[in-house]
Design a protein around this motif. Structure first.
Motif, PDB file in Angstrom:
ATOM      1  N   UNK A 128       0.586  -1.295  -0.190  1.00 12.86           N
ATOM      2  CA  UNK A 128      -0.208   0.594  -0.138  1.00 12.86           C
ATOM      3  C   UNK A 128       0.739   1.264  -0.302  1.00 12.86           C
ATOM      4  N   UNK A 129       2.161   1.033   0.609  1.00 14.32           N
ATOM      5  CA  UNK A 129       2.428   2.651   0.612  1.00 14.32           C
ATOM      6  C   UNK A 129       4.530   1.386   0.279  1.00 14.32           C
ATOM      7  N   UNK A 130       4.920   2.569   0.703  1.00 14.09           N
ATOM      8  CA  UNK A 130       6.304   3.350   1.037  1.00 14.09           C
ATOM      9  C   UNK A 130       7.020   3.173   2.714  1.00 14.09           C
ATOM     10  N   UNK A 131       5.874   3.148   3.390  1.00 15.76           N
ATOM     11  CA  UNK A 131       6.900   3.618   4.958  1.00 15.76           C
ATOM     12  C   UNK A 131       6.597   2.374   5.343  1.00 15.76           C
ATOM     13  N   UNK A 132       5.409   1.199   5.071  1.00 17.28           N
ATOM     14  CA  UNK A 132       5.465   0.596   5.930  1.00 17.28           C
ATOM     15  C   UNK A 132       6.430  -0.284   6.339  1.00 17.28           C
ATOM     16  N   UNK A 133       7.263  -0.877   5.927  1.00 22.13           N
ATOM     17  CA  UNK A 133       9.028  -1.207   6.391  1.00 22.13           C
ATOM     18  C   UNK A 133       9.188  -0.871   7.514  1.00 22.13           C
ATOM     19  N   UNK A 134       9.261   1.377   7.554  1.00 21.66           N
ATOM     20  CA  UNK A 134       9.691   1.422   8.468  1.00 21.66           C
ATOM     21  C   UNK A 134       8.903   1.709   9.666  1.00 21.66           C
ATOM     22  N   UNK A 135       7.436   1.333   9.198  1.00 22.62           N
ATOM     23  CA  UNK A 135       7.129   1.873  10.607  1.00 22.62           C
ATOM     24  C   UNK A 135       7.068   0.628  11.258  1.00 22.62           C
ATOM     25  N   UNK A 136       7.521  -0.659  10.572  1.00 23.67           N
ATOM     26  CA  UNK A 136       7.207  -2.108  11.502  1.00 23.67           C
ATOM     27  C   UNK A 136       8.664  -2.194  12.479  1.00 23.67           C
ATOM     28  N   UNK A 137       9.768  -1.410  11.076  1.00 18.31           N
ATOM     29  CA  UNK A 137      10.926  -1.239  12.592  1.00 18.31           C
ATOM     30  C   UNK A 137      11.186  -0.189  13.479  1.00 18.31           C
ATOM     31  N   UNK A 190      16.066  -2.369 -10.934  1.00 23.53           N
ATOM     32  CA  UNK A 190      16.927  -3.095 -10.053  1.00 23.53           C
ATOM     33  C   UNK A 190      16.719  -3.478  -8.907  1.00 23.53           C
ATOM     34  N   UNK A 191      16.669  -2.289  -8.096  1.00 25.78           N
ATOM     35  CA  UNK A 191      17.150  -2.688  -6.186  1.00 25.78           C
ATOM     36  C   UNK A 191      15.533  -2.217  -6.142  1.00 25.78           C
ATOM     37  N   UNK A 192      14.402  -2.019  -6.954  1.00 24.06           N
ATOM     38  CA  UNK A 192      13.493  -1.775  -6.006  1.00 24.06           C
ATOM     39  C   UNK A 192      12.928  -3.058  -6.295  1.00 24.06           C
ATOM     40  N   UNK A 193      13.063  -3.662  -6.978  1.00 27.83           N
ATOM     41  CA  UNK A 193      12.565  -5.177  -7.032  1.00 27.83           C
ATOM     42  C   UNK A 193      13.337  -6.128  -6.417  1.00 27.83           C
ATOM     43  N   UNK A 194      14.591  -6.178  -5.603  1.00 24.24           N
ATOM     44  CA  UNK A 194      15.223  -6.947  -4.679  1.00 24.24           C
ATOM     45  C   UNK A 194      14.836  -5.737  -2.865  1.00 24.24           C
ATOM     46  N   UNK A 195      13.908  -4.608  -3.386  1.00 21.73           N
ATOM     47  CA  UNK A 195      13.076  -3.943  -1.955  1.00 21.73           C
ATOM     48  C   UNK A 195      12.032  -5.246  -1.646  1.00 21.73           C
ATOM     49  N   UNK A 196      11.173  -5.662  -2.260  1.00 17.69           N
ATOM     50  CA  UNK A 196       9.586  -6.483  -2.519  1.00 17.69           C
ATOM     51  C   UNK A 196      10.157  -7.858  -2.559  1.00 17.69           C
ATOM     52  N   UNK A 197      11.640  -7.884  -3.018  1.00 17.92           N
ATOM     53  CA  UNK A 197      11.520  -9.374  -2.701  1.00 17.92           C
ATOM     54  C   UNK A 197      11.460  -9.641  -1.589  1.00 17.92           C
ATOM     55  N   UNK A 198      12.376  -8.669  -0.698  1.00 14.18           N
ATOM     56  CA  UNK A 198      13.047  -8.579   0.716  1.00 14.18           C
ATOM     57  C   UNK A 198      11.657  -8.451   1.639  1.00 14.18           C
ATOM     58  N   UNK A 199      10.512  -7.742   0.929  1.00 16.24           N
ATOM     59  CA  UNK A 199       9.586  -7.747   1.575  1.00 16.24           C
ATOM     60  C   UNK A 199       8.497  -9.264   2.218  1.00 16.24           C
ATOM     61  N   UNK A 231      16.763  -7.393  13.069  1.00 13.66           N
ATOM     62  CA  UNK A 231      18.395  -7.762  12.002  1.00 13.66           C
ATOM     63  C   UNK A 231      18.272  -7.697  10.957  1.00 13.66           C
ATOM     64  N   UNK A 232      17.322  -8.573  10.142  1.00 14.52           N
ATOM     65  CA  UNK A 232      17.200  -9.482   9.018  1.00 14.52           C
ATOM     66  C   UNK A 232      15.944  -8.077   8.401  1.00 14.52           C
ATOM     67  N   UNK A 233      15.514  -7.080   8.988  1.00  9.14           N
ATOM     68  CA  UNK A 233      14.824  -5.810   7.903  1.00  9.14           C
ATOM     69  C   UNK A 233      15.840  -4.970   7.802  1.00  9.14           C
ATOM     70  N   UNK A 234      16.663  -5.186   8.618  1.00  4.46           N
ATOM     71  CA  UNK A 234      17.858  -3.842   8.384  1.00  4.46           C
ATOM     72  C   UNK A 234      17.918  -3.601   7.215  1.00  4.46           C
ATOM     73  N   UNK A 235      19.224  -4.442   6.120  1.00 12.26           N
ATOM     74  CA  UNK A 235      18.933  -5.028   5.263  1.00 12.26           C
ATOM     75  C   UNK A 235      18.050  -4.237   4.183  1.00 12.26           C
ATOM     76  N   UNK A 236      16.931  -4.227   4.114  1.00  9.44           N
ATOM     77  CA  UNK A 236      16.196  -3.976   3.449  1.00  9.44           C
ATOM     78  C   UNK A 236      15.430  -2.381   3.316  1.00  9.44           C
ATOM     79  N   UNK A 237      15.393  -2.105   4.723  1.00  4.00           N
ATOM     80  CA  UNK A 237      15.313  -1.064   4.730  1.00  4.00           C
ATOM     81  C   UNK A 237      16.173   0.030   4.475  1.00  4.00           C
ATOM     82  N   UNK A 238      17.314  -0.176   4.393  1.00  2.55           N
ATOM     83  CA  UNK A 238      18.909   0.089   3.670  1.00  2.55           C
ATOM     84  C   UNK A 238      17.977   0.212   2.303  1.00  2.55           C
TER      85      UNK A 238
END
Length: 257
Positions: free
Chosen positions: A30-39, A97-106, A70-77
């Motif tokens: 839904x948005x690009x802040x979900x992972x940030x808010x989770x952390x 290509x990096x955005x696709x890696x972010x989605x894979x990290x999700x 620890x798991x989500x740190x690299x995805x957030x960076x």
């Protein structure tokens, strides 16, 4: 339950609901802040639990929050880097290509053992918490709470007074004291100005840390080369802003003692 036990239980439940919502947002994209808010919610939960160390219920839940963090740190960076590249209007290839890696990290996060373990620990926590209250363990930990929070504040003040202290360590100290104060405002006894200075310093250190990370990546990943001169200038600005924020925070915390 005692008033203390009720307050902690309510805060853990609040974080649990927020974490569920963040995971749902990640699932639905839904948005690009979900992972940030989770952390952020993980950090706040850890800050609530860490001063209560010694209780099996809190130690186990704290461990699971740390593992997911620890798991989500690299995805957030990587997510932050994507936003930076978009802001600098880099071509579609470095961004996509990096955005696709972010989605894979999700997806990896949502399917991870670490997240499953956290959900299980959160479900089990209320029973363990009530048992700890029943056997008197909460009173022993509550009696140590103030000294533990003040010790963290003193450690930060000492670090701020040392001009050679590592900024990476200070970044962690600042987060700890800030979120401790949010979790236990009456115990931490930090005034509004000090809490504002903590946030400003965390933001400044976060910006400095990000730029430093990007320059390291820029030396290894050739498609980031065009950004390096700009990031070098950004690093200088970030260092100046961080130095000012750290000195202001030191003054605030000393005055608050």
């Amino acid at each position: 339950m005692s008033a203390f036990a009720d307050r902690i239980s309510a805060q853990v439940l609040k974080r649990q609901v927020s974490l569920f919502a963040c995971a749902a947002r990640m699932q639905a994209l839904t948005d690009t802040e979900a992972l940030h808010d989770l952390r952020i919610n993980l950090r706040r939960l850890r800050s609530l639990l860490k001063p209560l160390r010694g209780l099996p219920a809190c130690d186990q839940l704290q461990l699971h929050t740390a593992q997911l963090g620890k798991l989500t740190g690299p995805v957030r960076e990587l997510e932050v880097l994507v936003a930076e590249l978009q802001r600098k209007q880099q071509g579609p290839n470095p961004v996509e290509q990096r955005r696709q890696r972010v989605l894979q990290g999700y997806l990896q996060t949502l399917q991870s053992d670490q997240l499953s373990a956290l959900w299980h620990a959160l479900d089990e926590w209320p029973i363990q918490w009530r048992l700890a209250e029943r056997d008197g363990s909460l009173k022993r930990v509550e009696s140590k709470l103030e000294s533990r929070l003040l010790k963290a504040q003193r450690r930060l003040i000492d670090g701020l007074a040392d001009p050679l202290h590592d900024w990476h360590d200070l970044r962690l100290f600042v987060k700890r004291v800030r979120y401790n104060a949010e979790a236990y405002p009456k115990v931490a006894k930090l005034d509004g100005a000090s809490q504002k200075a903590l946030k400003q310093t965390q933001d400044a250190l976060g910006r400095w840390h990000d730029v430093l990370q990007w320059l390291t990546l820029g030396a290894a990943e050739t498609d980031l080369g065009p950004c390096v001169p700009s990031w070098q200038a950004d690093l200088l600005s970030a260092e100046i802003a961080t130095s000012k924020a750290l000195e202001n925070l030191r003054k605030m915390l000393v005055a608050n003692e």
